[in-house]
Design a protein around this motif. Structure first.
Motif, PDB file in Angstrom:
ATOM      1  N   ALA A  69       0.829  -1.210   0.000  1.00  0.00           N
ATOM      2  CA  ALA A  69       0.000   0.000   0.000  1.00  0.00           C
ATOM      3  C   ALA A  69       0.858   1.253   0.000  1.00  0.00           C
ATOM      4  CB  ALA A  69      -0.925  -0.009   1.214  1.00  0.00           C
ATOM      5  N   LEU A  70       1.936   1.237   0.763  1.00  0.00           N
ATOM      6  CA  LEU A  70       2.819   2.395   0.835  1.00  0.00           C
ATOM      7  C   LEU A  70       3.531   2.646  -0.489  1.00  0.00           C
ATOM      8  CD1 LEU A  70       4.363   1.717   4.358  1.00  0.00           C
ATOM      9  CD2 LEU A  70       2.774   3.559   3.758  1.00  0.00           C
ATOM     10  N   ARG A  71       3.862   1.578  -1.189  1.00  0.00           N
ATOM     11  CA  ARG A  71       4.623   1.711  -2.439  1.00  0.00           C
ATOM     12  C   ARG A  71       3.728   1.986  -3.640  1.00  0.00           C
ATOM     13  NH1 ARG A  71       8.935  -3.343  -1.686  1.00  0.00           N
ATOM     14  NH2 ARG A  71      10.379  -2.229  -0.289  1.00  0.00           N
ATOM     15  N   SER A  72       2.448   1.644  -3.552  1.00  0.00           N
ATOM     16  CA  SER A  72       1.565   1.818  -4.710  1.00  0.00           C
ATOM     17  C   SER A  72       0.623   3.009  -4.504  1.00  0.00           C
ATOM     18  CB  SER A  72       0.772   0.537  -4.968  1.00  0.00           C
ATOM     19  OG  SER A  72       0.045   0.153  -3.804  1.00  0.00           O
ATOM     20  N   TRP A  73      -0.353   2.858  -3.629  1.00  0.00           N
ATOM     21  CA  TRP A  73      -1.335   3.916  -3.412  1.00  0.00           C
ATOM     22  C   TRP A  73      -0.751   5.096  -2.638  1.00  0.00           C
ATOM     23  CZ3 TRP A  73      -6.797   3.993  -4.333  1.00  0.00           C
ATOM     24  CH2 TRP A  73      -7.272   2.868  -5.025  1.00  0.00           C
ATOM     25  N   GLY A  74       0.061   4.793  -1.627  1.00  0.00           N
ATOM     26  CA  GLY A  74       0.557   5.857  -0.766  1.00  0.00           C
ATOM     27  C   GLY A  74      -0.411   6.225   0.344  1.00  0.00           C
ATOM     28  N   LEU A  75      -1.543   5.550   0.404  1.00  0.00           N
ATOM     29  CA  LEU A  75      -2.530   5.754   1.464  1.00  0.00           C
ATOM     30  C   LEU A  75      -3.333   4.481   1.613  1.00  0.00           C
ATOM     31  CD1 LEU A  75      -5.570   7.887   0.251  1.00  0.00           C
ATOM     32  CD2 LEU A  75      -3.937   6.840  -1.294  1.00  0.00           C
ATOM     33  N   PHE A  76      -4.053   4.375   2.738  1.00  0.00           N
ATOM     34  CA  PHE A  76      -4.797   3.143   2.997  1.00  0.00           C
ATOM     35  C   PHE A  76      -5.779   3.410   4.124  1.00  0.00           C
ATOM     36  CE2 PHE A  76      -0.664   3.266   5.003  1.00  0.00           C
ATOM     37  CZ  PHE A  76      -0.964   3.159   6.355  1.00  0.00           C
ATOM     38  N   ALA A  77      -6.788   2.556   4.224  1.00  0.00           N
ATOM     39  CA  ALA A  77      -7.723   2.601   5.341  1.00  0.00           C
ATOM     40  C   ALA A  77      -7.146   1.774   6.491  1.00  0.00           C
ATOM     41  CB  ALA A  77      -9.080   2.053   4.922  1.00  0.00           C
ATOM     42  N   VAL A  78      -7.588   2.063   7.712  1.00  0.00           N
ATOM     43  CA  VAL A  78      -7.095   1.361   8.891  1.00  0.00           C
ATOM     44  C   VAL A  78      -8.254   0.656   9.579  1.00  0.00           C
ATOM     45  CG1 VAL A  78      -6.007   1.600  11.153  1.00  0.00           C
ATOM     46  CG2 VAL A  78      -5.195   2.980   9.228  1.00  0.00           C
ATOM     47  N   SER A  79      -8.088  -0.616   9.844  1.00  0.00           N
ATOM     48  CA  SER A  79      -9.073  -1.385  10.603  1.00  0.00           C
ATOM     49  C   SER A  79      -8.396  -1.927  11.865  1.00  0.00           C
ATOM     50  CB  SER A  79      -9.627  -2.535   9.749  1.00  0.00           C
ATOM     51  OG  SER A  79      -8.589  -3.464   9.435  1.00  0.00           O
ATOM     52  N   GLY A  80      -9.190  -2.489  12.741  1.00  0.00           N
ATOM     53  CA  GLY A  80      -8.633  -3.079  13.957  1.00  0.00           C
ATOM     54  C   GLY A  80      -7.988  -2.071  14.879  1.00  0.00           C
ATOM     55  N   HIS A  81      -8.469  -0.823  14.867  1.00  0.00           N
ATOM     56  CA  HIS A  81      -7.842   0.230  15.659  1.00  0.00           C
ATOM     57  C   HIS A  81      -8.360   0.303  17.093  1.00  0.00           C
ATOM     58  CE1 HIS A  81     -11.600   2.189  14.695  1.00  0.00           C
ATOM     59  NE2 HIS A  81     -11.309   2.140  13.402  1.00  0.00           N
ATOM     60  N   GLY A  82      -9.510  -0.292  17.362  1.00  0.00           N
ATOM     61  CA  GLY A  82     -10.016  -0.328  18.722  1.00  0.00           C
ATOM     62  C   GLY A  82     -10.681   0.935  19.203  1.00  0.00           C
ATOM     63  N   ILE A  83     -10.827   1.947  18.342  1.00  0.00           N
ATOM     64  CA  ILE A  83     -11.544   3.157  18.752  1.00  0.00           C
ATOM     65  C   ILE A  83     -13.037   2.849  18.728  1.00  0.00           C
ATOM     66  CG2 ILE A  83     -12.040   5.556  18.183  1.00  0.00           C
ATOM     67  CD1 ILE A  83      -9.268   5.798  17.041  1.00  0.00           C
ATOM     68  N   PRO A  84     -13.760   3.094  19.819  1.00  0.00           N
ATOM     69  CA  PRO A  84     -15.174   2.704  19.890  1.00  0.00           C
ATOM     70  C   PRO A  84     -16.012   3.323  18.771  1.00  0.00           C
ATOM     71  CG  PRO A  84     -14.361   3.359  22.048  1.00  0.00           C
ATOM     72  CD  PRO A  84     -13.294   3.733  21.065  1.00  0.00           C
ATOM     73  N   GLY A  85     -16.860   2.516  18.184  1.00  0.00           N
ATOM     74  CA  GLY A  85     -17.745   3.016  17.147  1.00  0.00           C
ATOM     75  C   GLY A  85     -18.660   4.116  17.651  1.00  0.00           C
ATOM     76  N   ALA A  86     -19.055   4.030  18.927  1.00  0.00           N
ATOM     77  CA  ALA A  86     -19.949   5.045  19.489  1.00  0.00           C
ATOM     78  C   ALA A  86     -19.266   6.407  19.519  1.00  0.00           C
ATOM     79  CB  ALA A  86     -20.380   4.637  20.898  1.00  0.00           C
ATOM     80  N   LEU A  87     -17.957   6.428  19.800  1.00  0.00           N
ATOM     81  CA  LEU A  87     -17.216   7.695  19.803  1.00  0.00           C
ATOM     82  C   LEU A  87     -17.183   8.288  18.398  1.00  0.00           C
ATOM     83  CD1 LEU A  87     -15.372   9.867  20.977  1.00  0.00           C
ATOM     84  CD2 LEU A  87     -13.448   8.274  20.704  1.00  0.00           C
ATOM     85  N   LEU A  88     -16.930   7.457  17.396  1.00  0.00           N
ATOM     86  CA  LEU A  88     -16.900   7.937  16.016  1.00  0.00           C
ATOM     87  C   LEU A  88     -18.270   8.454  15.589  1.00  0.00           C
ATOM     88  CD1 LEU A  88     -14.761   5.065  14.434  1.00  0.00           C
ATOM     89  CD2 LEU A  88     -13.992   7.320  15.152  1.00  0.00           C
ATOM     90  N   ASP A  89     -19.317   7.751  15.970  1.00  0.00           N
ATOM     91  CA  ASP A  89     -20.677   8.188  15.624  1.00  0.00           C
ATOM     92  C   ASP A  89     -21.005   9.525  16.290  1.00  0.00           C
ATOM     93  OD1 ASP A  89     -21.028   5.908  14.116  1.00  0.00           O
ATOM     94  OD2 ASP A  89     -22.129   4.821  15.680  1.00  0.00           O
ATOM     95  N   ASP A  90     -20.632   9.663  17.555  1.00  0.00           N
ATOM     96  CA  ASP A  90     -20.928  10.903  18.280  1.00  0.00           C
ATOM     97  C   ASP A  90     -20.152  12.079  17.696  1.00  0.00           C
ATOM     98  OD1 ASP A  90     -22.627   9.517  19.938  1.00  0.00           O
ATOM     99  OD2 ASP A  90     -21.228   9.402  21.627  1.00  0.00           O
ATOM    100  N   LEU A  91     -18.905  11.839  17.309  1.00  0.00           N
ATOM    101  CA  LEU A  91     -18.095  12.907  16.728  1.00  0.00           C
ATOM    102  C   LEU A  91     -18.656  13.323  15.374  1.00  0.00           C
ATOM    103  CD1 LEU A  91     -15.608  14.678  17.056  1.00  0.00           C
ATOM    104  CD2 LEU A  91     -14.235  12.856  16.033  1.00  0.00           C
ATOM    105  N   LEU A  92     -19.091  12.359  14.581  1.00  0.00           N
ATOM    106  CA  LEU A  92     -19.706  12.674  13.293  1.00  0.00           C
ATOM    107  C   LEU A  92     -20.979  13.485  13.494  1.00  0.00           C
ATOM    108  CD1 LEU A  92     -19.900  12.362  10.213  1.00  0.00           C
ATOM    109  CD2 LEU A  92     -21.035  10.159  10.588  1.00  0.00           C
ATOM    110  N   ALA A  93     -21.799  13.092  14.452  1.00  0.00           N
ATOM    111  CA  ALA A  93     -23.045  13.805  14.711  1.00  0.00           C
ATOM    112  C   ALA A  93     -22.767  15.237  15.175  1.00  0.00           C
ATOM    113  CB  ALA A  93     -23.864  13.051  15.759  1.00  0.00           C
ATOM    114  N   ALA A  94     -21.766  15.423  16.023  1.00  0.00           N
ATOM    115  CA  ALA A  94     -21.429  16.764  16.509  1.00  0.00           C
ATOM    116  C   ALA A  94     -20.913  17.638  15.377  1.00  0.00           C
ATOM    117  CB  ALA A  94     -20.393  16.663  17.627  1.00  0.00           C
TER     118      ALA A  94
END
Length: 230
Positions: A69-94
């Motif tokens: 990914a680093l050599r081709s696209w230069g960017l990528f999505a991240v999974s398995g990060h452990g940040i609670p989905g509820a926190l992401l939802d609340d931040l998006l809503a705010a």
């Protein structure tokens, strides 16, 4: 000197253009500058890095995916990060709540600031549109709120909205978790994957003093009519 288009908030432009069937010409990319039919993003497999697997230095398969990914696209999505989905939802809503505040409230944090005796200048942080330099520039169909969040002592509080009241606390929590669970372990994994020592990228970015920014982007619905067949 600030270009006159710097003050044209896209949210207002979109509302005015809703009945026209197309966005204003300044927001439309020229035909010759658009991607060709041979480049269809939906047909490409966007790379993803799983942080849970990258935490294991012996997981050669996931390290190989990251290296590719680093050599081709230069960017990528991240999974398995452990940040609670509820926190992401609340931040998006705010963030959505912020963009739907009255314009006068949002412009208290404008990225066009006054200087000297009656002068103005654009600066990256704050609310507004991206930088506009020339009349020929194709404008982005979005408004954004752009903030430095780390180091905490360098936050410019005049650009951090007080409304909605939840936004500041949510952004602070997200920033702390992102540094601990995403940025630092990911930079270490990138160093390993590319054959460097783990701390090489963190050191180059300034270590604990590395500047980190948050960007919230609002894309209004496009007024361009689409046709369907069937």
């Amino acid at each position: 000197m600030v270009h006159e288009a710097q003050r044209k908030l896209v949210q207002k432009v979109a509302a005015a253009a809703a009945g026209l069937g197309a966005p204003p010409a300044k927001y439309v990319l020229r035909e010759e500058d658009r991607p060709t039919d041979g480049v269809v993003a939906t047909e490409l497999e966007f790379p993803t890095a799983d942080l849970r697997r990258l935490a294991d230095p012996g997981d050669a398969e996931e390290a190989s995916k990251l290296r590719s990914a680093l050599r081709s696209w230069g960017l990528f999505a991240v999974s398995g990060h452990g940040i609670p989905g509820a926190l992401l939802d609340d931040l998006l809503a705010a963030s959505r709540e912020f963009f739907y505040l009255p314009s006068d409230e949002k412009l208290r944090h404008s990225n066009v600031v006054k200087v000297g005796s009656g002068g103005e200048r654009f600066q990256p942080e704050g609310y507004g549109v991206d930088r506009v330099d020339t009349d020929e520039q194709v404008l982005d169909w979005c408004d954004r709120l752009y903030l430095q969040v780390e180091p905490a002592g360098e936050r410019r509080l005049q650009f951090l909205p007080a409304r909605p009241p939840s936004l500041q606390a949510l952004l602070h929590e997200f920033t702390a978790r992102s540094g601990e669970r995403v940025a630092r372990p990911l930079l270490a994994a990138m160093g390993r994957a590319l054959g460097f020592r783990e701390g090489v990228f963190a050191d180059r970015l300034g270590g604990e003093r590395a500047a980190t920014y948050a960007r919230f982007t609002y894309y209004p619905p496009c007024p361009r009519r689409t046709s369907s067949t069937g």
